[in-house]
Enzyme design. Structure first.
Site, PDB file in Angstrom:
ATOM      1  N   TRP A  34      10.918  -4.845 -18.625  1.00  0.00           N
ATOM      2  CA  TRP A  34      11.493  -5.685 -19.689  1.00  0.00           C
ATOM      3  C   TRP A  34      12.036  -7.015 -19.131  1.00  0.00           C
ATOM      4  O   TRP A  34      13.206  -7.370 -19.311  1.00  0.00           O
ATOM      5  CB  TRP A  34      12.612  -4.923 -20.409  1.00  0.00           C
ATOM      6  N   GLY A  77       4.598 -18.358 -13.723  1.00  0.00           N
ATOM      7  CA  GLY A  77       4.986 -17.201 -14.528  1.00  0.00           C
ATOM      8  C   GLY A  77       6.505 -17.078 -14.563  1.00  0.00           C
ATOM      9  O   GLY A  77       7.217 -17.846 -13.911  1.00  0.00           O
ATOM     10  N   GLN A  78       7.001 -16.111 -15.326  1.00  0.00           N
ATOM     11  CA  GLN A  78       8.463 -15.936 -15.442  1.00  0.00           C
ATOM     12  C   GLN A  78       9.103 -15.731 -14.064  1.00  0.00           C
ATOM     13  O   GLN A  78      10.022 -16.436 -13.662  1.00  0.00           O
ATOM     14  CB  GLN A  78       8.777 -14.688 -16.254  1.00  0.00           C
ATOM     15  N   ASP A 104       7.138  -0.462 -15.073  1.00  0.00           N
ATOM     16  CA  ASP A 104       7.482   0.848 -15.646  1.00  0.00           C
ATOM     17  C   ASP A 104       6.294   1.452 -16.404  1.00  0.00           C
ATOM     18  O   ASP A 104       6.274   2.657 -16.645  1.00  0.00           O
ATOM     19  CB  ASP A 104       8.664   0.677 -16.617  1.00  0.00           C
ATOM     20  N   ASP A 146      -0.125 -21.883  -8.402  1.00  0.00           N
ATOM     21  CA  ASP A 146      -0.386 -21.417  -9.761  1.00  0.00           C
ATOM     22  C   ASP A 146      -1.898 -21.225  -9.894  1.00  0.00           C
ATOM     23  O   ASP A 146      -2.646 -21.380  -8.931  1.00  0.00           O
ATOM     24  CB  ASP A 146       0.181 -22.393 -10.800  1.00  0.00           C
ATOM     25  N   LYS A 170      -2.256  -1.858 -13.320  1.00  0.00           N
ATOM     26  CA  LYS A 170      -1.097  -2.107 -12.447  1.00  0.00           C
ATOM     27  C   LYS A 170      -0.961  -0.951 -11.460  1.00  0.00           C
ATOM     28  O   LYS A 170      -0.623  -1.153 -10.291  1.00  0.00           O
ATOM     29  CB  LYS A 170       0.182  -2.281 -13.264  1.00  0.00           C
ATOM     30  N   THR A 205      -0.769  -9.971 -17.676  1.00  0.00           N
ATOM     31  CA  THR A 205       0.390  -9.302 -18.281  1.00  0.00           C
ATOM     32  C   THR A 205       0.313  -9.169 -19.811  1.00  0.00           C
ATOM     33  O   THR A 205       1.297  -8.751 -20.424  1.00  0.00           O
ATOM     34  CB  THR A 205       1.694 -10.059 -17.928  1.00  0.00           C
ATOM     35  N   ALA A 247       0.006 -11.788 -12.335  1.00  0.00           N
ATOM     36  CA  ALA A 247      -0.628 -10.596 -12.881  1.00  0.00           C
ATOM     37  C   ALA A 247      -1.242 -10.928 -14.223  1.00  0.00           C
ATOM     38  O   ALA A 247      -0.901 -11.946 -14.836  1.00  0.00           O
ATOM     39  CB  ALA A 247       0.405  -9.479 -13.070  1.00  0.00           C
ATOM     40  N   TYR A 273      -3.335  -1.953 -19.238  1.00  0.00           N
ATOM     41  CA  TYR A 273      -2.427  -2.728 -18.381  1.00  0.00           C
ATOM     42  C   TYR A 273      -1.765  -1.799 -17.353  1.00  0.00           C
ATOM     43  O   TYR A 273      -1.777  -2.078 -16.151  1.00  0.00           O
ATOM     44  CB  TYR A 273      -1.367  -3.417 -19.254  1.00  0.00           C
TER      45      TYR A 273
HETATM   46  N1  NAP Z   1       7.046  -9.332 -18.224  1.00  0.00           N
HETATM   47  C1  NAP Z   1       7.521  -8.114 -18.162  1.00  0.00           C
HETATM   48  O1  NAP Z   1       8.260  -7.659 -19.045  1.00  0.00           O
HETATM   49  C2  NAP Z   1       7.220  -7.240 -16.972  1.00  0.00           C
HETATM   50  C3  NAP Z   1       7.696  -5.917 -16.977  1.00  0.00           C
HETATM   51  C4  NAP Z   1       7.440  -5.107 -15.870  1.00  0.00           C
HETATM   52  C5  NAP Z   1       6.723  -5.609 -14.802  1.00  0.00           C
HETATM   53  N2  NAP Z   1       6.253  -6.884 -14.831  1.00  0.00           N
HETATM   54  C6  NAP Z   1       5.489  -7.358 -13.671  1.00  0.00           C
HETATM   55  O2  NAP Z   1       6.244  -8.380 -13.044  1.00  0.00           O
HETATM   56  C7  NAP Z   1       5.385  -9.369 -12.485  1.00  0.00           C
HETATM   57  C8  NAP Z   1       5.771 -10.725 -13.013  1.00  0.00           C
HETATM   58  O3  NAP Z   1       5.666 -10.729 -14.426  1.00  0.00           O
HETATM   59  P1  NAP Z   1       5.989 -12.015 -15.299  1.00  0.00           P
HETATM   60  O4  NAP Z   1       6.729 -11.561 -16.491  1.00  0.00           O
HETATM   61  O5  NAP Z   1       6.529 -13.096 -14.426  1.00  0.00           O
HETATM   62  O6  NAP Z   1       4.508 -12.395 -15.777  1.00  0.00           O
HETATM   63  P2  NAP Z   1       4.011 -13.748 -16.447  1.00  0.00           P
HETATM   64  O7  NAP Z   1       5.135 -14.582 -16.912  1.00  0.00           O
HETATM   65  O8  NAP Z   1       2.942 -13.348 -17.423  1.00  0.00           O
HETATM   66  O9  NAP Z   1       3.343 -14.490 -15.222  1.00  0.00           O
HETATM   67  C9  NAP Z   1       2.169 -14.045 -14.630  1.00  0.00           C
HETATM   68  C10 NAP Z   1       1.553 -15.213 -13.915  1.00  0.00           C
HETATM   69  O10 NAP Z   1       0.305 -14.767 -13.373  1.00  0.00           O
HETATM   70  C11 NAP Z   1      -0.572 -15.849 -13.465  1.00  0.00           C
HETATM   71  N3  NAP Z   1      -1.982 -15.489 -13.446  1.00  0.00           N
HETATM   72  C12 NAP Z   1      -2.666 -14.736 -14.331  1.00  0.00           C
HETATM   73  N4  NAP Z   1      -3.971 -14.753 -14.026  1.00  0.00           N
HETATM   74  C13 NAP Z   1      -4.100 -15.539 -12.929  1.00  0.00           C
HETATM   75  C14 NAP Z   1      -5.200 -15.976 -12.153  1.00  0.00           C
HETATM   76  N5  NAP Z   1      -6.445 -15.629 -12.445  1.00  0.00           N
HETATM   77  N6  NAP Z   1      -4.950 -16.759 -11.066  1.00  0.00           N
HETATM   78  C15 NAP Z   1      -3.694 -17.143 -10.770  1.00  0.00           C
HETATM   79  N7  NAP Z   1      -2.619 -16.802 -11.488  1.00  0.00           N
HETATM   80  C16 NAP Z   1      -2.827 -16.004 -12.556  1.00  0.00           C
HETATM   81  C17 NAP Z   1      -0.272 -16.498 -14.818  1.00  0.00           C
HETATM   82  O11 NAP Z   1      -0.782 -17.803 -14.800  1.00  0.00           O
HETATM   83  P3  NAP Z   1      -0.807 -18.732 -16.112  1.00  0.00           P
HETATM   84  O12 NAP Z   1       0.620 -19.190 -16.265  1.00  0.00           O
HETATM   85  O13 NAP Z   1      -1.740 -19.817 -15.755  1.00  0.00           O
HETATM   86  O14 NAP Z   1      -1.278 -17.863 -17.221  1.00  0.00           O
HETATM   87  C18 NAP Z   1       1.242 -16.406 -14.845  1.00  0.00           C
HETATM   88  O15 NAP Z   1       1.829 -17.585 -14.351  1.00  0.00           O
HETATM   89  C19 NAP Z   1       3.961  -8.924 -12.856  1.00  0.00           C
HETATM   90  O16 NAP Z   1       3.429  -8.197 -11.791  1.00  0.00           O
HETATM   91  C20 NAP Z   1       4.165  -7.995 -14.030  1.00  0.00           C
HETATM   92  O17 NAP Z   1       3.117  -7.042 -14.123  1.00  0.00           O
HETATM   93  C21 NAP Z   1       6.501  -7.713 -15.889  1.00  0.00           C
END
Ligand code: NAP
Length: 293
Positions: free
Chosen positions: A148, A10-11, A101, A30, A128, A61, A59, A124
């Site tokens: 964000w 993930g990011q 947020d 992963d 969360k 997401t 997560a 979502y």
């Molecule tokens: N993105 C945002 O803007 C944002 C904002 C606020 C908070 N957050 C929080 O910050 C955290 C990191 O977010 P991010 O942006 O890095 O999210 P992301 O890029 O969507 O990465 C989430 C990762 O979770 C993995 N995942 C999902 N289902 C899974 C499963 N069943 N088993 C194992 N892995 C699984 C995904 O795997 P795959 O790659 O295989 O799909 C992905 O690599 C999360 O908790 C998110 O809720 C994000």
């Protein structure tokens, strides 16, 4: 020290996987190695690897898709968090979990502090928040709420805008949602500092919820315009000049999931507790643009 990391594709997980090895042996997982939808496999994996800390940026997401897939969102954001928490309690190890947020309704005028009442408005956001509640059962939890998120790896608004300004002549972007873009690099630096503090300070007792975001605030329209201006300066050929990016209201851009109008997070508690300074969002955006253009 053995660090178990989830969601390493993930990011945030990807950036953490690159940097955490300065602090110990990283077990970067992963979905293929550790599928969080399989609770029994997660328990077994932790029993076998016996980590000293668990870090969970994985997560569900997909904010809009979650409205039609609530069970799957619940499975990853709530049930898997519960399983990881239970294992962390059993092993008596710290658990660092990421949240959002979107646990707030966005109606507050000022930036949200950790003690503000939550009121998630989407599936979502609700899942969360329920995940946070599970993590809080453990006395050694750190919950990092952020907003964000952007970086060079994975999908995010910054990359979408970069593509759109090359493909389209004009864009309409929501201008009445306020927040702070937050880089995966800042989130990684913060996480590293917290992990380092926990392990160096034997009396560490500052567990709890922390808000993490880059300094400064903007809205999606100004953010998109900033990305376009900077990308042009870096030499990207675009069809859509910043002056052709128009501001629209949330009400004229319907989405399946409701977003908070105010996503601003007050980061005072984090900066004070961990003696940290956080970079401005603009300098972080420039850094990422230089990496990917
Ligand atoms: N993105 C945002 O803007 C944002 C904002 C606020 C908070 N957050 C929080 O910050 C955290 C990191 O977010 P991010 O942006 O890095 O999210 P992301 O890029 O969507 O990465 C989430 C990762 O979770 C993995 N995942 C999902 N289902 C899974 C499963 N069943 N088993 C194992 N892995 C699984 C995904 O795997 P795959 O790659 O295989 O799909 C992905 O690599 C999360 O908790 C998110 O809720 C994000």
């Amino acid at each position: 020290m053995k660090i178990l990391l989830t969601g390493s594709n993930g990011q945030v997980g990807f950036e953490l996987a690159k940097k955490l090895n300065t602090l110990g042996q990283v077990i970067a997982t992963d979905r293929a190695i550790l599928n969080l939808a399989n609770s029994e496999a997660v328990r077994q994996f932790i029993d076998q690897t016996k980590p000293d800390i668990i870090i969970n940026p994985a997560a569900y997401t997909s904010v809009d898709k979650a409205e039609s897939e609530p069970e799957l969102a619940h499975q990853i954001n709530v049930t898997a968090t519960k399983v990881l928490t239970e294992k962390a309690i059993e092993l008596d190890i710290p658990f660092i979990h990421f949240s959002t947020d979107y646990v707030f309704d966005g109606l507050k005028k000022e930036a949200y502090v950790e003690l503000d009442l939550t009121n998630p408005q989407s599936v979502y956001g609700k899942t969360k928040y329920e995940g946070e509640e599970k993590a809080r059962h453990h006395s050694k939890h750190i919950i990092l709420r952020t907003s964000w998120v952007f970086g060079s790896h994975g999908n995010n608004f910054l990359k979408t805008i970069l593509q759109l300004i090359q493909d389209k002549d004009s864009l309409n972007i929501v201008g009445d949602q306020t927040g702070s873009p937050t880089s995966t690099s800042t989130l990684t630096e913060v996480t590293l500092k917290i992990v380092d503090t926990i392990f160096k300070d034997k009396n560490f007792n500052d567990y709890g919820i922390y808000h993490v975001a880059n300094e400064g605030e903007t809205n999606w329209h100004r953010y998109a315009s900033f990305i376009a201006s900077e990308a042009i300066q870096l030499g990207l050929a675009v069809k859509c000049e910043p002056s052709h990016i128009h501001s629209i209201l949330t009400s004229s851009y319907p989405t399946a999931a409701k977003r908070p109008l105010n996503s601003r997070l007050n980061t005072g508690k984090l900066k004070k507790t961990f003696m940290l300074e956080l970079p401005q969002w603009e300098s972080e955006v420039k850094k990422v643009l230089r990496e990917i253009i």
